[in-house]
Scaffold this active site. Sequence first.
Site, PDB file in Angstrom:
ATOM      1  N   GLU A 296       0.844  -1.205   0.000  1.00 14.85           N
ATOM      2  CA  GLU A 296       0.000   0.000   0.000  1.00 14.85           C
ATOM      3  C   GLU A 296       0.875   1.250   0.000  1.00 14.85           C
ATOM      4  OE1 GLU A 296      -3.961  -0.355   2.394  1.00 14.85           O
ATOM      5  OE2 GLU A 296      -2.491  -1.686   3.320  1.00 14.85           O
TER       6      GLU A 296
ATOM      7  N   ASP B 213     -13.734  -1.470   1.464  1.00 14.39           N
ATOM      8  CA  ASP B 213     -14.579  -0.842   2.493  1.00 14.39           C
ATOM      9  C   ASP B 213     -15.725  -0.141   1.767  1.00 14.39           C
ATOM     10  OD1 ASP B 213     -12.785  -1.162   4.958  1.00 14.39           O
ATOM     11  OD2 ASP B 213     -11.423  -0.171   3.578  1.00 14.39           O
TER      12      ASP B 213
HETATM   13  P1  IMP Z   1     -12.751  -4.301  11.016  1.00  9.92           P
HETATM   14  O1  IMP Z   1     -11.534  -5.193  10.978  1.00  9.92           O
HETATM   15  O2  IMP Z   1     -14.030  -5.036  10.742  1.00  9.92           O
HETATM   16  O3  IMP Z   1     -12.817  -3.487  12.277  1.00  9.92           O
HETATM   17  O4  IMP Z   1     -12.618  -3.289   9.768  1.00  9.92           O
HETATM   18  C1  IMP Z   1     -11.894  -2.091   9.824  1.00  9.92           C
HETATM   19  C2  IMP Z   1     -10.406  -2.358   9.891  1.00  9.92           C
HETATM   20  O5  IMP Z   1      -9.942  -2.926   8.661  1.00  9.92           O
HETATM   21  C3  IMP Z   1      -9.569  -1.083  10.024  1.00  9.92           C
HETATM   22  O6  IMP Z   1      -9.457  -0.689  11.374  1.00  9.92           O
HETATM   23  C4  IMP Z   1      -8.227  -1.505   9.434  1.00  9.92           C
HETATM   24  O7  IMP Z   1      -7.451  -2.197  10.381  1.00  9.92           O
HETATM   25  C5  IMP Z   1      -8.624  -2.496   8.362  1.00  9.92           C
HETATM   26  N1  IMP Z   1      -8.651  -1.855   7.017  1.00  9.92           N
HETATM   27  C6  IMP Z   1      -9.705  -1.392   6.346  1.00  9.92           C
HETATM   28  N2  IMP Z   1      -9.327  -0.877   5.157  1.00  9.92           N
HETATM   29  C7  IMP Z   1      -7.998  -1.036   5.075  1.00  9.92           C
HETATM   30  C8  IMP Z   1      -7.024  -0.710   4.074  1.00  9.92           C
HETATM   31  O8  IMP Z   1      -7.299  -0.148   2.994  1.00  9.92           O
HETATM   32  N3  IMP Z   1      -5.739  -1.023   4.377  1.00  9.92           N
HETATM   33  C9  IMP Z   1      -5.362  -1.634   5.537  1.00  9.92           C
HETATM   34  N4  IMP Z   1      -6.256  -1.960   6.489  1.00  9.92           N
HETATM   35  C10 IMP Z   1      -7.561  -1.653   6.266  1.00  9.92           C
HETATM   36 ZN    ZN Z   2      -8.192  -3.847   2.933  1.00 10.69          ZN
END
Ligand code: IMP
Ligand code: ZN
Length: 348
Positions: A205, A287
């Site tokens: 990234e 997302d």
């Molecule tokens: P969760 O794991 O369901 O809480 O989804 C949100 C989490 O996904 C964020 O806090 C990040 O850790 C991770 N995340 C979401 N989008 C990205 C991205 O584009 N790059 C890296 N991590 C991401």
């Molecule tokens: Zn991701």
Amino acid sequence: MELFNFCRELPKVELHAHLNGSLSKSTMLQLKRLNADSGVKDETNTFMDEFVMGAGDTRNLADCFQIFSIAHALTITPQALQIATILTLQEFQDDGCCYIELRSTPRDTPYMNKRQYIDAILEGIRNHDASNIISRLIISINRNMLQKESDEIADLAIEYFQKHPELVVGVELSGNPTVGDFQSFVPALTRARDAGLKIALHCGEICNPGEILEMINFKPDRLGHGICIHPKSGGTEETWQALCRSLIPVELCLTSNVNTKSVPGYDLHHFKEFYEAGIPIIINTDDKGVFATSLSQEYMLCAETFQLDKTQLARLAVGACQHVFDVKSRDTVKSKVLEFVNKHGLCL
Ligand code: IMP
Ligand code: ZN
């Protein structure tokens, strides 16, 4: 059939969707009401409108990581998390997604521990009307975690994989790419892999060729994004050759990369180089709530930007089936896509 309807109706596979980043506005409003009714403290009032990020937004990738705390404030109880899972799966199903691997990072909140967090998502998956979608869970490790916590998550993932192998399929590494060191997660990821879980890594990234090479050499089952791998998008000849040799499938997320300014525009997205080089690729949303997109919109954007016809889109959808972590579901999902392909007289 019009391209928009084709992209919607084409049975699609989603392999890179973070639960808390996928919450739609309507889901967030329902969670707000639920939390208010159950007397859960609500701190999201002023922040709701800041959740969605567009291409014209001045925020970048680093700012994006602040945004998730808005969703996290809403999915704070097991009940809210379960409902968030059900509503999100329903939205993917309504968009023509026939198989999804939802990923999420177990957290301790004032209302649940990490184990209850995983239980709530699995309950959501079980309670969702699964008539048209197969749903699986990937457990996430965040790059901001200390080794002790990443070990704890790996242990939980192994435990849940052994208890529910039909639902828990993998472990992935995500979070702010400027934070943490890949090597410190290798012991946890290796244990998960040795226990039979599949592994996905967010990779490239930001420009960090050393880490990208370490990740490719780790031989994960899939890589996420893979932006700074090709020399045209910030990689080196060495990182590109390593990927070409490995042929590790890459989960591409066009709108996410454009909206976080990780790539300067759709037409400059590395989809083109990967597609032309025959790297196995899967189109995903990342997302969908944060980036206001959908899986069918991502297929549509690919078609419009890179002049893909319906046959080429269908080939991408069929190809994605080969890379789902639940190996037992591969044939079922592929037949579903092929049935659609045949019905529409496409010749792959
Ligand atoms: P969760 O794991 O369901 O809480 O989804 C949100 C989490 O996904 C964020 O806090 C990040 O850790 C991770 N995340 C979401 N989008 C990205 C991205 O584009 N790059 C890296 N991590 C991401
Ligand atoms: Zn991701």
